[in-house]
Design a protein around this motif. Structure first.
Motif, PDB file in Angstrom:
ATOM      1  N   TYR A  55       0.577  -1.416  -0.363  1.00  0.00           N
ATOM      2  CA  TYR A  55       0.111  -0.171  -0.080  1.00  0.00           C
ATOM      3  C   TYR A  55       1.264   1.336   0.174  1.00  0.00           C
ATOM      4  CZ  TYR A  55      -3.736  -3.436   0.937  1.00  0.00           C
ATOM      5  OH  TYR A  55      -4.882  -3.835   0.987  1.00  0.00           O
ATOM      6  N   ASP A  56       2.251   1.360  -0.909  1.00  0.00           N
ATOM      7  CA  ASP A  56       2.613   2.735  -1.007  1.00  0.00           C
ATOM      8  C   ASP A  56       2.908   2.997   0.528  1.00  0.00           C
ATOM      9  OD1 ASP A  56       2.410   2.619  -3.456  1.00  0.00           O
ATOM     10  OD2 ASP A  56       1.291   3.589  -4.217  1.00  0.00           O
ATOM     11  N   GLY A  57       3.235   2.107   1.690  1.00  0.00           N
ATOM     12  CA  GLY A  57       3.605   2.873   2.755  1.00  0.00           C
ATOM     13  C   GLY A  57       3.267   3.070   3.823  1.00  0.00           C
ATOM     14  N   MET A  58       1.912   3.061   3.689  1.00  0.00           N
ATOM     15  CA  MET A  58       0.342   3.139   3.910  1.00  0.00           C
ATOM     16  C   MET A  58       0.130   1.965   4.702  1.00  0.00           C
ATOM     17  SD  MET A  58      -1.288   5.790   1.990  1.00  0.00           S
ATOM     18  CE  MET A  58      -0.665   5.848   0.223  1.00  0.00           C
ATOM     19  N   CYS A  59      -1.190   1.914   5.931  1.00  0.00           N
ATOM     20  CA  CYS A  59      -1.630   1.039   6.137  1.00  0.00           C
ATOM     21  C   CYS A  59      -3.228   0.545   4.951  1.00  0.00           C
ATOM     22  CB  CYS A  59      -2.308   1.129   8.081  1.00  0.00           C
ATOM     23  SG  CYS A  59      -3.429   2.116   7.623  1.00  0.00           S
ATOM     24  N   GLU A  60      -3.870   0.016   5.221  1.00  0.00           N
ATOM     25  CA  GLU A  60      -4.633  -0.413   4.116  1.00  0.00           C
ATOM     26  C   GLU A  60      -6.056  -0.309   4.138  1.00  0.00           C
ATOM     27  OE1 GLU A  60      -6.522  -4.153   4.455  1.00  0.00           O
ATOM     28  OE2 GLU A  60      -7.600  -4.108   2.386  1.00  0.00           O
ATOM     29  N   ASP A  61      -6.360   0.893   5.732  1.00  0.00           N
ATOM     30  CA  ASP A  61      -7.210   2.107   5.505  1.00  0.00           C
ATOM     31  C   ASP A  61      -6.936   3.307   5.304  1.00  0.00           C
ATOM     32  OD1 ASP A  61      -8.562  -0.016   6.595  1.00  0.00           O
ATOM     33  OD2 ASP A  61      -8.235   1.096   8.670  1.00  0.00           O
ATOM     34  N   CYS A  62      -6.123   3.788   5.085  1.00  0.00           N
ATOM     35  CA  CYS A  62      -5.292   4.972   4.443  1.00  0.00           C
ATOM     36  C   CYS A  62      -5.517   4.605   3.557  1.00  0.00           C
ATOM     37  CB  CYS A  62      -3.550   5.412   5.677  1.00  0.00           C
ATOM     38  SG  CYS A  62      -4.197   5.733   7.113  1.00  0.00           S
ATOM     39  N   PHE A  63      -4.713   4.445   2.585  1.00  0.00           N
ATOM     40  CA  PHE A  63      -4.839   3.557   1.253  1.00  0.00           C
ATOM     41  C   PHE A  63      -6.067   3.578   0.808  1.00  0.00           C
ATOM     42  CE2 PHE A  63      -4.229   1.164  -2.305  1.00  0.00           C
ATOM     43  CZ  PHE A  63      -3.828   1.500  -3.307  1.00  0.00           C
ATOM     44  N   MET A  64      -6.749   3.137   1.607  1.00  0.00           N
ATOM     45  CA  MET A  64      -8.136   3.297   0.984  1.00  0.00           C
ATOM     46  C   MET A  64      -8.752   5.253   0.379  1.00  0.00           C
ATOM     47  SD  MET A  64      -9.010  -0.143   0.339  1.00  0.00           S
ATOM     48  CE  MET A  64      -8.269  -1.515  -0.174  1.00  0.00           C
ATOM     49  N   ASP A  65      -8.626   5.570   1.668  1.00  0.00           N
ATOM     50  CA  ASP A  65      -9.066   6.802   1.816  1.00  0.00           C
ATOM     51  C   ASP A  65      -8.204   7.444   0.655  1.00  0.00           C
ATOM     52  OD1 ASP A  65     -10.597   6.563   4.390  1.00  0.00           O
ATOM     53  OD2 ASP A  65      -9.210   6.837   5.663  1.00  0.00           O
ATOM     54  N   VAL A  66      -7.401   7.286   0.651  1.00  0.00           N
ATOM     55  CA  VAL A  66      -6.472   8.214  -0.655  1.00  0.00           C
ATOM     56  C   VAL A  66      -6.660   7.659  -1.880  1.00  0.00           C
ATOM     57  CG1 VAL A  66      -4.265   8.353  -1.430  1.00  0.00           C
ATOM     58  CG2 VAL A  66      -4.013   8.182   0.829  1.00  0.00           C
ATOM     59  N   HIS A  67      -6.852   6.457  -1.835  1.00  0.00           N
ATOM     60  CA  HIS A  67      -7.066   6.654  -3.325  1.00  0.00           C
ATOM     61  C   HIS A  67      -8.737   6.263  -4.230  1.00  0.00           C
ATOM     62  CE1 HIS A  67      -2.929   6.261  -4.671  1.00  0.00           C
ATOM     63  NE2 HIS A  67      -2.962   5.260  -3.486  1.00  0.00           N
ATOM     64  N   ILE A  68      -9.298   5.787  -3.042  1.00  0.00           N
ATOM     65  CA  ILE A  68     -11.046   5.130  -3.139  1.00  0.00           C
ATOM     66  C   ILE A  68     -11.434   6.559  -3.077  1.00  0.00           C
ATOM     67  CG2 ILE A  68     -13.125   3.885  -2.930  1.00  0.00           C
ATOM     68  CD1 ILE A  68      -9.882   2.355  -3.846  1.00  0.00           C
ATOM     69  N   ASP A  69     -12.847   6.564  -3.659  1.00  0.00           N
ATOM     70  CA  ASP A  69     -13.497   8.154  -3.202  1.00  0.00           C
ATOM     71  C   ASP A  69     -14.542   7.383  -2.994  1.00  0.00           C
ATOM     72  OD1 ASP A  69     -14.960   6.691  -5.273  1.00  0.00           O
ATOM     73  OD2 ASP A  69     -14.563   7.954  -6.821  1.00  0.00           O
ATOM     74  N   ASN A  70     -15.690   8.662  -2.528  1.00  0.00           N
ATOM     75  CA  ASN A  70     -16.760   8.143  -2.184  1.00  0.00           C
ATOM     76  C   ASN A  70     -18.048   6.736  -2.850  1.00  0.00           C
ATOM     77  OD1 ASN A  70     -15.866   9.078   0.093  1.00  0.00           O
ATOM     78  ND2 ASN A  70     -17.570  10.939  -1.270  1.00  0.00           N
ATOM     79  N   ASP A  71     -17.886   6.438  -4.154  1.00  0.00           N
ATOM     80  CA  ASP A  71     -18.358   6.150  -4.446  1.00  0.00           C
ATOM     81  C   ASP A  71     -17.847   4.378  -4.230  1.00  0.00           C
ATOM     82  OD1 ASP A  71     -20.409   8.155  -4.994  1.00  0.00           O
ATOM     83  OD2 ASP A  71     -19.277   9.034  -6.731  1.00  0.00           O
ATOM     84  N   GLY A  72     -16.656   4.142  -4.651  1.00  0.00           N
ATOM     85  CA  GLY A  72     -16.044   3.007  -4.165  1.00  0.00           C
ATOM     86  C   GLY A  72     -15.344   3.184  -5.212  1.00  0.00           C
ATOM     87  N   ASN A  73     -14.610   3.907  -6.457  1.00  0.00           N
ATOM     88  CA  ASN A  73     -14.198   3.772  -7.145  1.00  0.00           C
ATOM     89  C   ASN A  73     -12.184   3.802  -6.918  1.00  0.00           C
ATOM     90  OD1 ASN A  73     -16.597   3.421  -9.488  1.00  0.00           O
ATOM     91  ND2 ASN A  73     -16.867   5.684  -9.389  1.00  0.00           N
TER      92      ASN A  73
END
Ligand SMILES: [Zn+2]
Length: 223
Positions: free
Chosen positions: A198-216
């Motif tokens: 996850y590029d040096g992040m935890c899974e949660d932070c990675f999702m926060d950074v890369h996934i938008d509100n619609d899950g894309n």
């Protein structure tokens, strides 16, 4: 590849010969200038004092040779030079002219032999040394100055090492912080796999950074 190697060898040989010839020519020019000047002084001096002119010229020309001998034995300070000049002038009158002529012929002979030696000298060993310098720098095209400066290879290697260090320095920093890995955003402890994935992040932070509100999923971090 074999042809390349032969070309390199010929080129190195020619460069070595050119370098040696250059050094010898420099010495010859200095000898001619200094010898000519001192020979002229000897000529004027012996003529004005009704001395043997040939003797004056010959030992005038030979005077700078003694100076270069002083250089050779590392006695090149001003005191040595003055002492040498006094002794030379005192002794020269008592040396027969023919001895001076013989010494002069020997010096000229040495220059000629040196010229021949530079051309004929076996340089296989020297060439091998220079070729070995070049191995490891992985250059097929031959850089003229590379084998004359050992340093350049050192520099080449050190820049390579520096480069690889900076590449990993960010990751190394977090690794060294504590042997475990932390998320670079929330500083939660994570596994190495998670860190790499996850590029040096935890899974949660990675999702926060890369996934938008619609899950894309978005590759770029800012969307
Ligand atoms: Zn996190």
């Amino acid at each position: 590849m074999e042809v390349d190697n032969e070309q390199n060898k010929t080129k190195i040989k020619n460069d070595l010969i050119a370098k040696d010839l250059n050094d010898l020519l420099k010495a010859l020019i200095i000898f001619l200038l200094a010898g000519g000047l001192c020979g002229y002084i000897g000529y004027i001096y012996s003529k004005d004092n009704n001395l043997n002119v040939t003797h004056g010229i010959i030992f005038g020309i030979l005077f700078p040779l003694g100076v270069s001998l002083l250089e050779l034995i590392n006695c090149n300070n001003f005191f040595c030079f003055i002492l040498y000049t006094i002794v030379y002038l005192a002794v020269v009158d008592f040396i027969p002219t023919f001895v001076g002529i013989i010494i002069l012929l020997l010096v000229i002979g040495m220059f000629i032999i040196d010229f021949i030696y530079i051309e004929k000298q076996d340089r296989t060993k020297e060439i091998e040394e220079h070729l070995n310098y070049n191995k490891g720098t992985s250059t097929n095209t031959f850089d003229n100055n590379k084998y004359f400066e050992e340093e350049s290879i050192g520099k080449y290697n050190s820049t390579k090492v520096e480069g690889s260090l900076t590449d990993n320095s960010e990751k190394d920093y977090y690794k060294q912080e504590a042997e475990e890995f932390e998320c670079e955003v929330c500083f939660k402890k994570i596994s190495e796999e998670e860190y790499e994935l996850y590029d040096g992040m935890c899974e949660d932070c990675f999702m926060d950074v890369h996934i938008d509100n619609d899950g894309n999923y978005h590759d770029e971090e800012l969307f």
